[in-house]
Design a protein around this motif. Sequence first.
Motif, PDB file in Angstrom:
ATOM      1  N   ASN A  24       0.817  -1.209   0.000  1.00  0.00           N
ATOM      2  CA  ASN A  24       0.000   0.000   0.000  1.00  0.00           C
ATOM      3  C   ASN A  24       0.851   1.260   0.000  1.00  0.00           C
ATOM      4  OD1 ASN A  24      -2.291  -1.765   0.377  1.00  0.00           O
ATOM      5  ND2 ASN A  24      -1.565  -1.986   2.467  1.00  0.00           N
ATOM      6  N   ASN A  25       2.054   1.152   0.547  1.00  0.00           N
ATOM      7  CA  ASN A  25       3.022   2.244   0.551  1.00  0.00           C
ATOM      8  C   ASN A  25       3.880   2.070  -0.700  1.00  0.00           C
ATOM      9  OD1 ASN A  25       5.342   3.755   0.888  1.00  0.00           O
ATOM     10  ND2 ASN A  25       5.476   3.367   3.100  1.00  0.00           N
ATOM     11  N   GLU A  26       3.726   2.998  -1.664  1.00  0.00           N
ATOM     12  CA  GLU A  26       4.357   2.740  -2.971  1.00  0.00           C
ATOM     13  C   GLU A  26       5.880   2.700  -2.904  1.00  0.00           C
ATOM     14  OE1 GLU A  26       2.091   5.189  -5.629  1.00  0.00           O
ATOM     15  OE2 GLU A  26       2.589   7.003  -4.507  1.00  0.00           O
ATOM     16  N   ASN A  27       6.461   3.255  -1.843  1.00  0.00           N
ATOM     17  CA  ASN A  27       7.925   3.181  -1.709  1.00  0.00           C
ATOM     18  C   ASN A  27       8.412   1.736  -1.641  1.00  0.00           C
ATOM     19  OD1 ASN A  27       7.959   5.965  -1.560  1.00  0.00           O
ATOM     20  ND2 ASN A  27       7.715   5.941   0.671  1.00  0.00           N
ATOM     21  N   PHE A  28       7.511   0.805  -1.336  1.00  0.00           N
ATOM     22  CA  PHE A  28       7.921  -0.592  -1.170  1.00  0.00           C
ATOM     23  C   PHE A  28       7.702  -1.450  -2.422  1.00  0.00           C
ATOM     24  CE2 PHE A  28       7.172   0.051   3.552  1.00  0.00           C
ATOM     25  CZ  PHE A  28       8.502  -0.148   3.907  1.00  0.00           C
ATOM     26  N   ILE A  29       7.076  -0.887  -3.454  1.00  0.00           N
ATOM     27  CA  ILE A  29       6.664  -1.737  -4.582  1.00  0.00           C
ATOM     28  C   ILE A  29       7.857  -2.394  -5.275  1.00  0.00           C
ATOM     29  CG2 ILE A  29       5.590  -1.770  -6.882  1.00  0.00           C
ATOM     30  CD1 ILE A  29       3.588   0.279  -5.910  1.00  0.00           C
ATOM     31  N   GLU A  30       8.837  -1.599  -5.638  1.00  0.00           N
ATOM     32  CA  GLU A  30       9.969  -2.158  -6.389  1.00  0.00           C
ATOM     33  C   GLU A  30      10.714  -3.200  -5.553  1.00  0.00           C
ATOM     34  OE1 GLU A  30      12.403   0.762  -8.361  1.00  0.00           O
ATOM     35  OE2 GLU A  30      13.977  -0.723  -8.710  1.00  0.00           O
ATOM     36  N   GLN A  31      10.936  -2.848  -4.272  1.00  0.00           N
ATOM     37  CA  GLN A  31      11.644  -3.766  -3.378  1.00  0.00           C
ATOM     38  C   GLN A  31      10.860  -5.074  -3.195  1.00  0.00           C
ATOM     39  OE1 GLN A  31      12.325  -2.028   0.457  1.00  0.00           O
ATOM     40  NE2 GLN A  31      13.950  -3.506   0.970  1.00  0.00           N
ATOM     41  N   ALA A  32       9.542  -4.981  -3.124  1.00  0.00           N
ATOM     42  CA  ALA A  32       8.719  -6.183  -2.946  1.00  0.00           C
ATOM     43  C   ALA A  32       8.897  -7.123  -4.137  1.00  0.00           C
ATOM     44  CB  ALA A  32       7.251  -5.801  -2.784  1.00  0.00           C
ATOM     45  N   GLU A  33       8.894  -6.559  -5.346  1.00  0.00           N
ATOM     46  CA  GLU A  33       9.070  -7.393  -6.541  1.00  0.00           C
ATOM     47  C   GLU A  33      10.441  -8.067  -6.543  1.00  0.00           C
ATOM     48  OE1 GLU A  33       6.252  -5.292  -9.930  1.00  0.00           O
ATOM     49  OE2 GLU A  33       8.371  -4.732  -9.836  1.00  0.00           O
ATOM     50  N   ILE A  34      11.453  -7.329  -6.118  1.00  0.00           N
ATOM     51  CA  ILE A  34      12.824  -7.862  -6.111  1.00  0.00           C
ATOM     52  C   ILE A  34      12.961  -8.989  -5.087  1.00  0.00           C
ATOM     53  CG2 ILE A  34      15.207  -7.275  -5.491  1.00  0.00           C
ATOM     54  CD1 ILE A  34      14.636  -4.495  -6.799  1.00  0.00           C
ATOM     55  N   ILE A  35      12.464  -8.729  -3.884  1.00  0.00           N
ATOM     56  CA  ILE A  35      12.584  -9.734  -2.812  1.00  0.00           C
ATOM     57  C   ILE A  35      11.860 -11.023  -3.198  1.00  0.00           C
ATOM     58  CG2 ILE A  35      11.741 -10.249  -0.477  1.00  0.00           C
ATOM     59  CD1 ILE A  35      12.477  -7.366   0.274  1.00  0.00           C
ATOM     60  N   ARG A  36      10.715 -10.874  -3.843  1.00  0.00           N
ATOM     61  CA  ARG A  36       9.902 -12.040  -4.218  1.00  0.00           C
ATOM     62  C   ARG A  36      10.565 -12.861  -5.313  1.00  0.00           C
ATOM     63  NH1 ARG A  36       5.843 -12.081  -7.954  1.00  0.00           N
ATOM     64  NH2 ARG A  36       4.086 -13.511  -7.751  1.00  0.00           N
ATOM     65  N   GLU A  37      11.373 -12.216  -6.139  1.00  0.00           N
ATOM     66  CA  GLU A  37      12.056 -12.882  -7.250  1.00  0.00           C
ATOM     67  C   GLU A  37      13.519 -13.155  -6.908  1.00  0.00           C
ATOM     68  OE1 GLU A  37      11.494 -14.340  -9.969  1.00  0.00           O
ATOM     69  OE2 GLU A  37       9.893 -13.424 -11.156  1.00  0.00           O
ATOM     70  N   LYS A  38      13.733 -13.738  -5.714  1.00  0.00           N
ATOM     71  CA  LYS A  38      15.060 -14.176  -5.270  1.00  0.00           C
ATOM     72  C   LYS A  38      16.084 -13.045  -5.136  1.00  0.00           C
ATOM     73  CE  LYS A  38      13.122 -17.837  -7.543  1.00  0.00           C
ATOM     74  NZ  LYS A  38      11.973 -17.756  -8.462  1.00  0.00           N
ATOM     75  N   GLY A  39      15.617 -11.814  -4.994  1.00  0.00           N
ATOM     76  CA  GLY A  39      16.563 -10.703  -4.867  1.00  0.00           C
ATOM     77  C   GLY A  39      17.078 -10.201  -6.200  1.00  0.00           C
TER      78      GLY A  39
END
Length: 377
Positions: free
Chosen positions: A194-209
Motif C-alpha cells: 500500500n506504501n508505494e515506496n515498497f513496490i519495487e523492493q517487494a518485486e525484487i525480494i519475491r524474485e530471489k533478490g
Amino acid sequence: MINFNEAPYLGTEFACIKEAIDSKHISGDGKYTKLCNEVLENLTKAKKALLTNSCTAALEMSALMLNLEPGDEVICPSFTFVTTASSFALRGAKIVFLDIKNDTLNLDENLLEQAVTPRTKAIIPVHYAGVSCEMDNILEIAKKYNLKVVEDAAQAVGSFYKEKSCGSIGDLGCYSFHETKNISCGEGGALLVNNENFIEQAEIIREKGTNRSKFFRGQVDKYTWVELGSSYLPSDMLAAYLYPQLSEMKQINERRIELWNNYHKNFEEFENRGIIKRPYVPVNCRHNAHMYYLRFSSLDIRTKFINFMKQNEIMCVFHYIPLHSSPAGQKYGQVVGKMDTTDNVSETLVRLPLFYGMNFETQEVIINNIFLFLKSL
Ligand SMILES: *Cc1c(COP(=O)(O)O)cnc(C)c1O
C-alpha cells in the motif's frame, strides 16, 4: 463425523489448472498469477498485490523490507499464529508482545504507546477471526513514532474496516490462502503493498533478490542479483486453483456469513444468561465470517465441551498457546504489561466447525449437541 474444517472447493478449479498446464507455463507469474493479482488489486485498492507461497512468505518479505537490524523491535499480539512473530524474529528483531482486547480479541491499541521504545520499527496488527483491529488508532500511533504497520490479514480476506479492505490499510498487508482459510489453494498467500515506496523492493525480494520483474517488463536489458530476497512466488498451477475462488469470494463469504449468523442467533440466550461469551464485531467492521467461536468460563468446562462434542463425532478445536509463553517466544520476545486476556482466552475459547461446504442440516446437528451440553451446565 463432522469435520472442523473442509477446504473450499467450487468445482471450476480443475479446468483452470488444466489450462495452466496446457499453456506450458506452470512456473510463477503466469496468466493465473496475474489474474489473481488483478482481482486482489480491484478488491482491495492496494497499490500492488503479489501472490506468494503463503501468508508466512508475505510476512517474511515484509520483515526483509523493514531492513530490521538486531535489537530492533516489532510489536504484535501474543494471541496469534506463530509466524506473525517468527517472520520478524528471523530477521533478528526482538518481538514485543502485547495483550488483546476482551471484546474483539485483537491487539489492544490502548496499550501500544507504552510499548514503543526508540528501537521500535513496526506494529503488526492481526485481524483475528476476520474482524478488523482499530486501524485509525494504530495508524495514528505509527505516524506519531514513525513506525511501519504490517497487517497480518491472514484471516481477513474480504473483511473491511470503515469500507477499507483489511490488508490495504497499513504500509503492507499479508493474506493467507491456506486450507483453513476462507479462500484457499492449499498453501498460498499474497502481499499487498500500500506504501508505494515498497513496490519495487517487494518485486525484487519475491524474485530471489533479482530485478527479474523489471527485465520482463523490458525496463532493463538483463537481470541480476540486486539485494537479499528469496523464492516467494507460487506455481501458476496453484494460482489457477485459486483464481475461481478469488473471483467468487463474495459468494463464498456470504455463505459463511449465513452460517455464522445462524450460530450467533442460536447462542444469544446463553450469552444473556452468562454461560458463554460470543464473538463481538464492532459497528465499523464488516467481517468475513472466518471463524465462529465460543468462550467458556473455565478451562475445565472447555475440555469437557471438546470431549462431549468429540464423543458425538463433532470436531471442535482450540488455539493459540500464547506466543509469550512458548519456548521460542520467550527466547525471541518480551512482554510489556499484563497478559490476562491472552492467558484467559487461550484456555477458554473453542472454535466451532464452519466451512463453505457445510449445509444447514449439519449445522443443526452441531447446534443441537451444543444445546445439550449448555443445558447440562
Ligand atoms: C493462517 C495464519 C498465518 C499463516 O498463514 P500461512 O498462509 O499458512 O503461512 C499467519 N497469521 C495468522 C493470523 C493466520 O491465521
